[in-house]
Design an enzyme around this catalytic site. Sequence first.
Site, PDB file in Angstrom:
ATOM      1  N   SER A  21       0.870  -1.170   0.000  1.00  0.00           N
ATOM      2  CA  SER A  21       0.000   0.000   0.000  1.00  0.00           C
ATOM      3  C   SER A  21       0.903   1.214   0.000  1.00  0.00           C
ATOM      4  O   SER A  21       2.084   1.099   0.255  1.00  0.00           O
ATOM      5  CB  SER A  21      -0.895  -0.015   1.245  1.00  0.00           C
ATOM      6  OG  SER A  21      -1.778   1.088   1.206  1.00  0.00           O
TER       7      SER A  21
ATOM      8  N   ARG B   4       0.282  -4.941  -6.303  1.00  0.00           N
ATOM      9  CA  ARG B   4      -0.979  -5.506  -5.840  1.00  0.00           C
ATOM     10  C   ARG B   4      -2.110  -4.805  -6.573  1.00  0.00           C
ATOM     11  O   ARG B   4      -2.085  -3.586  -6.757  1.00  0.00           O
ATOM     12  CB  ARG B   4      -1.104  -5.269  -4.326  1.00  0.00           C
ATOM     13  CG  ARG B   4      -2.315  -5.920  -3.664  1.00  0.00           C
ATOM     14  CD  ARG B   4      -2.160  -7.432  -3.584  1.00  0.00           C
ATOM     15  NE  ARG B   4      -3.219  -8.062  -2.797  1.00  0.00           N
ATOM     16  CZ  ARG B   4      -4.359  -8.540  -3.332  1.00  0.00           C
ATOM     17  NH1 ARG B   4      -4.563  -8.460  -4.627  1.00  0.00           N
ATOM     18  NH2 ARG B   4      -5.260  -9.106  -2.558  1.00  0.00           N
TER      19      ARG B   4
ATOM     20  N   THR C 222      -7.178   1.938   3.685  1.00  0.00           N
ATOM     21  CA  THR C 222      -6.883   1.303   4.969  1.00  0.00           C
ATOM     22  C   THR C 222      -7.961   1.598   6.003  1.00  0.00           C
ATOM     23  O   THR C 222      -8.474   0.690   6.660  1.00  0.00           O
ATOM     24  CB  THR C 222      -5.506   1.754   5.492  1.00  0.00           C
ATOM     25  OG1 THR C 222      -4.532   1.455   4.504  1.00  0.00           O
ATOM     26  CG2 THR C 222      -5.169   1.026   6.779  1.00  0.00           C
TER      27      THR C 222
ATOM     28  N   CYS D 291       1.455  -8.236 -16.344  1.00  0.00           N
ATOM     29  CA  CYS D 291       1.996  -8.893 -15.148  1.00  0.00           C
ATOM     30  C   CYS D 291       3.249  -8.144 -14.689  1.00  0.00           C
ATOM     31  O   CYS D 291       4.208  -8.022 -15.438  1.00  0.00           O
ATOM     32  CB  CYS D 291       2.354 -10.352 -15.430  1.00  0.00           C
ATOM     33  SG  CYS D 291       3.207 -11.103 -14.017  1.00  0.00           S
TER      34      CYS D 291
ATOM     35  N   CYS E  41       5.570 -15.080  -9.156  1.00  0.00           N
ATOM     36  CA  CYS E  41       4.307 -14.397  -8.844  1.00  0.00           C
ATOM     37  C   CYS E  41       4.403 -13.622  -7.526  1.00  0.00           C
ATOM     38  O   CYS E  41       4.911 -14.132  -6.530  1.00  0.00           O
ATOM     39  CB  CYS E  41       3.195 -15.443  -8.765  1.00  0.00           C
ATOM     40  SG  CYS E  41       1.591 -14.755  -8.385  1.00  0.00           S
TER      41      CYS E  41
ATOM     42  N   CYS F 100      -0.427 -10.421  -7.075  1.00  0.00           N
ATOM     43  CA  CYS F 100      -1.137  -9.150  -7.267  1.00  0.00           C
ATOM     44  C   CYS F 100      -2.548  -9.363  -7.792  1.00  0.00           C
ATOM     45  O   CYS F 100      -3.392  -8.505  -7.656  1.00  0.00           O
ATOM     46  CB  CYS F 100      -0.348  -8.220  -8.184  1.00  0.00           C
ATOM     47  SG  CYS F 100      -0.469  -8.608  -9.941  1.00  0.00           S
TER      48      CYS F 100
ATOM     49  N   CYS G  94      -3.745 -10.873 -13.372  1.00  0.00           N
ATOM     50  CA  CYS G  94      -4.077 -11.787 -14.473  1.00  0.00           C
ATOM     51  C   CYS G  94      -5.484 -12.353 -14.307  1.00  0.00           C
ATOM     52  O   CYS G  94      -6.218 -12.528 -15.278  1.00  0.00           O
ATOM     53  CB  CYS G  94      -3.044 -12.901 -14.579  1.00  0.00           C
ATOM     54  SG  CYS G  94      -2.714 -13.775 -13.034  1.00  0.00           S
TER      55      CYS G  94
END
Lengths: 543, 249, 311
Positions: free
Chosen positions: A51, A299, A335, A488, A511, A514, A517
Amino acid sequence: MTQRDIMEFDIVIVGGGPAGLAAAIRLKQLLPDESVCLVEKGSEIGAHIVSGAVIEPRALDELLPDWADRDAPLTTRVTREEMYFLTQRKAFRIPALARVMPHLANHGNFVVSLGDVCRWLAAQAEAMGVEIYPGFAAADVLIENGRVAGIVTGDMGVTRDGAQGPNFAPGMELRGRYTLFAEGCRGSLTKRVMAHFNLRAGVDPQTYGLGIKEVWEIPAERHEPGLVLHSFGWPMDDRTYGGAWLYHFGRNLVSYGFVTGLDYANPWLSPYDEMQRTKLHPVFRPYFEGGRRLIYGARALSEGGLQSLPRLTFPGGALVGDAAGFLNTPKIKGTHTAMKSGMLAAEAVAAAYTADAPEPDTFTDRLQASWLHQELSAARNIRPAFARWGTMRGALYAGIDAAILRGRAPWTLHFRHADHETLRPAAACPPPVYPKPDGTVTFDKLSSVFLSNTNHAEDQPIHLRLRDPALWKPVNWDIYRAPEIRYCPAGVYEVADPDSTPRLTINAQNCVHCKTCDIKDPPQNIDWYTPEGGGGPNYPGGM
Amino acid sequence: MKILVPIKRVVDYNVKVRVRRDGTGVETAGVKMSMNPFDEIAVEEALRLREKGAADDIVVVSVGVPQAADTLRTALAMGADRAILVQSEESPEPLAVAKILKTLVEREKPDLVILGKQAIDDDMNATGQMLAGLLDWPQATFASRVEKTDDGLTVTREVDGGSETLSLTLPAIVTADLRLNEPRYASLPNIMKAKKKPLDTIAAADLGIDLTRRLTMLSMAEPPTRKAGVKLGSVAELVEKLRNEAKVI
Amino acid sequence: MTALVLLDAEDGTIPQTSRSAIAAAATLGEIDVLVTGGPDTIQAAAASAAKLPGIRKVRTAAGEAFAHGLAEPLAALIVALAPEYDHILAAATAIGKSALPRAAARLDVQIIPDVMDIKDAETFVRPIFAGNALVTLRSSDAKKLLTIRTASFDPVPAEGGNAPIEAVTPPSSAEKSRFLSAEHSSTERPQLEAARVIVSGGRGMQSAEGFKILEPLADKLGAAIGASRVAVDAGFVPNDYQVGQTGKIVAPDLYIACGISGAIQHLAGMKDSKVIVAINKDEDAPIFQVADYGLVGDLFQIVPALTAALE
């Protein structure tokens, strides 16, 4: 069928982010004697948290009013903020920011590492008796007699071909009277629960963004703790939503990142390269000179807001946080909303528990009556305005909506398309030309992934699966020229032999979880499954 | 047979460490810590010996900061019976750790001490050998196979260019190499049970052992990055360079 | 000052690793070497050691106990000889790494392993965190015991000296461990981690079939064969060939990377190699940024040509 051990709890929570942890703490405040179990697929709490983050302490004030006395890692107050509209070479500072973008006013907010905040929240929760198990992925959901009855943790020690390896350890059933899904954006179990209970009926499609972030250590003389910069405009074209942030915090640290709206249309677009090249803009570049890059991560986030929120409860549980989609997109904050949603859901669960009701359905009413709903309602038209009218006119609308209508417009703008429907054929789109990485400010993708500390046990089934492998060539390749290799941010997807017999290669080990895909694949052919628990990125402190 | 397994809490092997700008050490704030992977292998081997009936009591011990208790709990969750934390402010040097372990060995009287061949933080590869020296016990480093025999142990070790097999009398010290085994996963119920297993804490200072460091760190730096060399025009040129310039063939 | 260097004497010859340890000792004053072995090999080993340049004297200890490099008698011998020396060194081989820390503990000295640079008689540089950081340490011990990272020091030549040989009587001690057998992998390829030369292939090998062209080259060089993760994931070679962050970390004298682009995950596993050769058709491949020697071109032509040129 594998014989599974069973453990029973009163409440099971899936995911150790701000929503899940806030829910856990609130539950223990309301039901101190009941058992609360939280599982987290990351190797530790915070390992999968990405974040910005500038956070508003409103929800935390309500949850743990004495947070400051408990050494919460909220130490860098926002001191100064600027918003820029960028062209390729110039930058225009938005004047009177507090008036035209009041939702962005960050007075009283803090620049934090959300990973560190989650580690701290977890310590508070554990001290209250919440049982927290990182390294265990919730791989399946138990639905019995129309009610969610808990989850199943993933099997460990399964080999690449699906056989039981020498260390095979079957997953367990973690049964709860109530289960809260706090998996974050595009949770893999949330997706199944939504489908099973048809929770998305009658709401707008969710729309997403992909946030890609770096943490840098910069020379002290250029560090201004509490400085918050945002940009929009270049390098995005007018039809593509996106922008950068740069936050100064901690000891000579800056958080830099870029969010790309996943409703973009050009299949050649590469969010990673957009993020890299924006660093070269004169507004940002000076901060990176002489600095060193420490951490990299990515993310997806839910941008749809109120119109895209699904039904939140079902028999046996609820969806909270960004798994449901509580992010306040115009405010660029999720948040405090995630935490508040977790707290409201916890209150609804406590009420249902006491009344022995199967569904914690008072969650919806509690939400309606809360500041969270007010806030999301006021912000509801801004993101769709950008989707509909583009950046310039969208920004203009946003200014009017915020400054004049004050979020109380008598209409609601809707999202018309899901993000996987927005790509145009590759042949119809010009490929952007991205500069080559210079190795000092901008970097190639794989050296970035290296800094996510991601790792997956080698010998396990590939956790990214094509429902129908035959679909890839005629759709992904022939029409869109494999957009997955560009969207990606971790180099998972590659095309082998593009000139002769193109085939998709999936480097699942790279990976970073996130979920892009799973969201953006045009035929919705890629499914993201949980890999073995503990796998994925290992974001360190400061992320 | 009673087995003592010393374990160390280290920066997780997935984390890329970075040297602080001022060269005073590596950044550890907020960094994930785990059990040293070679020690995990040592714990696993002790458990397997117990499962084969060759051992009945497994005690894990760690020397370090209070948080090393978490690492000991992981070993208990894997299946160790009991844990001892020797609390110290920083991570003492192998010689000091070996002296602490010697004291514990005298108290606990194990027949076998198994530990990782080295910790992945300081890469010293010394504690097992040093403990063996202090106790004057036989040692087998870099073990890839351990068998209990009637009168001792048979240990296969990884040595340069192959392996060799030794027989040891007990009590003995074995250090675990990578291929000895693949450690098990700690299951959720076992993690819960581990919270209730005994964990004693001793202050290192109370053992009367001199922990003074013998090695003073003057500086720490990242290794110099490699520089690009030359691109050559032909195979013949490459062979010539490798023979006469680099002298590696 | 006087230094004692423990030599690994295999089959009567002094290996390069031990000669690197002697090179490391060069700045530490006069050098004695210690040669141990079984009764049948000790003569030849001592004779080889005597030919090493720059040695004051060769000390030998023979006996069954020393035939297989067991740590217990070796450490006891070192402890017995230690009063005469300020520094005691050995190459960081399996024998040195086993015996020296044991001896150090008996001498109440903190061993300093894997020394890669000697700044002065009490200041040493060594790698930690798998080579991701280098520390400079000063030892306050009266005596220093070091193992030497052999790749960091050019070995002294095998010949050129004529040192006297002196037999020492090893201290007697009870047998604690006994050698049973050795399994040498010498007939097969060397293990990746122990190999002096590694030939490694990546995506550019194209197939399991294509990968096989590395074998004659590896045979010619006595090299181990490695691979990048892409090659492993693509099924060209088994998992245990993998060099890199999640595979094996290697540091051979010579690393030949064929068709490997040089992703940082791979570089993390081999960047400490002494000499890196890159063969790749893409001249922008990152591997060239770390390679000492690069050849741009089709590896299916270059590799056989290189193999042939090594005749």
